[in-house]
Design an enzyme around this catalytic site. Structure first.
Site, short mmCIF file in Angstrom:
data_model
loop_
_atom_site.label_atom_id
_atom_site.label_comp_id
_atom_site.label_asym_id
_atom_site.label_seq_id
_atom_site.Cartn_x
_atom_site.Cartn_y
_atom_site.Cartn_z
N GLU A 95 0.80 -1.23 0.00
CA GLU A 95 0.00 0.00 0.00
C GLU A 95 0.83 1.28 0.00
O GLU A 95 0.74 2.09 0.93
CB GLU A 95 -0.97 0.00 1.18
CG GLU A 95 -1.96 -1.14 1.12
CD GLU A 95 -3.11 -1.02 2.13
OE1 GLU A 95 -3.09 -0.10 2.97
OE2 GLU A 95 -4.03 -1.85 2.06
N GLU B 296 -5.18 -8.61 0.63
CA GLU B 296 -5.84 -8.27 1.90
C GLU B 296 -7.33 -8.06 1.66
O GLU B 296 -7.70 -7.44 0.65
CB GLU B 296 -5.30 -6.96 2.52
CG GLU B 296 -3.97 -7.08 3.18
CD GLU B 296 -3.52 -5.77 3.83
OE1 GLU B 296 -4.38 -4.97 4.27
OE2 GLU B 296 -2.31 -5.55 3.89
C1 FCB Z 1 -4.41 -2.11 5.42
C2 FCB Z 1 -3.01 -2.43 5.90
C3 FCB Z 1 -2.94 -3.52 6.92
C4 FCB Z 1 -4.09 -3.47 7.90
C5 FCB Z 1 -5.42 -3.33 7.19
C6 FCB Z 1 -6.61 -3.30 8.10
O1 FCB Z 1 -4.46 -0.81 4.95
O2 FCB Z 1 -2.18 -2.80 4.81
O3 FCB Z 1 -1.70 -3.46 7.55
O4 FCB Z 1 -3.88 -2.50 8.83
O5 FCB Z 1 -5.41 -2.18 6.38
#
Ligand code: FCB
Length: 446
Positions: free
Chosen positions: A167, A354
């Site tokens: 990110e 994620e």
């Molecule tokens: C993302 C992050 C991860 C976690 C999630 C909830 O932005 O990459 O580390 O905190 O959110």
């Protein structure tokens, strides 16, 4: 109706974590200080004055955590490597004891039948580099590539694919533009060089990985952007936001050019950061996969005050997570179709690196089961629509340190009692395990 059981055969199931959020042991075995250690010491920076000093003590308890993954039956574990464990000040000699930890973890994972998928940078820059300018400084990109090469030399014989950055958009905005994450700089648009230097770091590290015959992915946070109305002002604002959030980091990687940032009054050199030839370094090595971190869509309206060319508008009429994030599973399908429309043949295979939600304390997390089921169904629909989706790594295996929110947002399939470090699988843990098993059975029968 296509659903999650129809995801392709060979689809990879996984769980995600990140070093600073789970490891703890911040002073162990020669680890250097990171920007997050420093940021957590700032009064008021993190909820309840918490830090990742102990977190889930994964540094010591990883064998138990790998045991949990074995029980789940996941194919892969996405974790991150802490740069300050490997090179405590970000440059100079490698700290062998730091690398030994990841060496043990990788072997433990392989013994459990779980493929390691490491991320090389999940926001924990060595503080010594931040003191010299951090991601605002071009040299950081080159130091990152050196670090990537050193890690790959040690683990590349057992780790087939790597994620360079996590990110970079969120890191730039929260860390350098708004200052709500480490390193806590509030530079607004002057943060843009941190975008370019992260992208350059990706490209240089990708070349190091490729030279060793290794696979390369990058994980970014992407969001489908919806205009609050059809009014031209709202649509222009949505477009400007989409450019910043989704295209600023994806266009250079896949197309070798920056999008038009004129809505921000910024030229193609990103405030002087971009030099001739840089974009070839960013896109040249290519990607084996695009990691998509998806949590929610974003609704955007025309700005009401001077400054940025957009304003965020609430998404109404949908459930919300404990964090308050709107739950819109269809947004994942929409996002992936938009990516294909935008990048066509230049779009590499997709891995969801994620996706997940925070819930309240406790193990009865029917909310999470609904969340995951909805998003996996949306992913299966994208796959049925011809998107090449290769895997899904839910965030997260464990309740952990959620950055500025401290320990108040619990994203785990496994509950962690932070006073005792006791791990208790939640209802979603058994649900995910059973889904993985059912999908395998169905795939085998196809
Ligand atoms: C993302 C992050 C991860 C976690 C999630 C909830 O932005 O990459 O580390 O905190 O959110």
């Amino acid at each position: 109706m296509t659903d999650r059981h129809d995801l392709p055969a060979g689809f990879r199931w996984g769980v995600s974590t990140a070093a600073y959020q789970v490891e703890g042991a911040v002073d162990e075995d020669g680890r250097g200080r990171s920007v997050w250690d420093a940021f957590c010491e700032r009064p008021g920076a993190v909820k309840d004055g918490e830090s990742g000093r102990v977190a889930c003590d994964h540094y010591r308890r990883w064998p138990q955590d790998v045991g949990l993954m074995r029980e789940l039956g996941v194919d892969g574990y996405r974790f991150s490597i802490a740069w300050p464990r490997v090179r405590p000040t970000g440059r100079g000699p490698v700290n062998p004891a730091g690398l030994d930890f990841y060496d043990r973890l990788v072997d433990g994972l392989l013994d459990a039948g779980v493929t390691p998928l490491p991320t090389l940078f999940h926001w924990d820059l060595p503080q010594a580099l931040e003191d010299g300018g951090g991601w605002l400084r071009r040299e950081t990109a080159f130091l990152f590539a050196e670090y990537a090469g050193a890690v790959a030399d040690r683990l590349g014989d057992r780790v087939p694919a790597w994620i360079t950055l996590n990110e970079p958009f969120v890191h730039m905005v929260y860390g350098y533009a708004l200052g709500v994450h480490a390193p806590g700089r509030a530079l607004m648009l002057d943060a843009l060089p941190a975008a370019h230097h992260q992208l350059l770091a990706h490209g240089l590290a990708a070349a190091e990985l490729r030279a060793r015959g290794l696979g390369v992915l990058v994980a970014n946070n992407l969001t489908p952007v919806r205009a609050a109305s059809d009014a031209p002002g709202d649509r222009a604002a949505a477009d400007a936001y989409d450019t910043l959030h989704n295209r600023l980091f994806t266009d250079p990687l896949l197309l070798g050019r920056y999008p038009d940032l004129s809505a921000y009054g910024v030229g193609p050199d990103l405030r002087g950061a971009v030099r001739d030839g840089d974009l070839d370094l960013v896109s040249g090595p290519g990607l084996d996969g695009l990691g998509v971190n998806y949590y929610n869509p974003t609704r955007i309206a025309a700005p009401t005050e001077p400054g940025l060319p957009f304003a965020e508008a609430p998404i109404e009429g949908v459930p919300r997570t404990h964090f308050g994030w709107p739950v819109v599973p269809e947004g994942l399908h929409e996002l992936l179709l938009t990516l294909r429309e935008r990048y066509g043949a230049a779009l590499p295979p997709i891995t969801v690196t994620e996706n997940g939600c925070s819930t309240g304390d406790g193990v009865d997390d029917a909310f999470r089961i609904d969340y995951l089921a909805g998003h996996l169904d949306a992913l299966a629909r994208a796959s049925a629509d011809g998107i090449d989706v290769r895997g899904y790594y839910t965030w997260s295996l464990l309740d952990n340190f959620e950055w500025a929110e401290g320990y108040s947002q619990r994203f785990g399939l496994v509950h962690v009692d932070f006073a005792t470090q006791r791990r208790t699988p939640k209802c979603s843990f058994a649900w995910y395990r059973d889904l993985i098993a059912a999908h395998r059975t169905k795939s085998a029968a196809r």
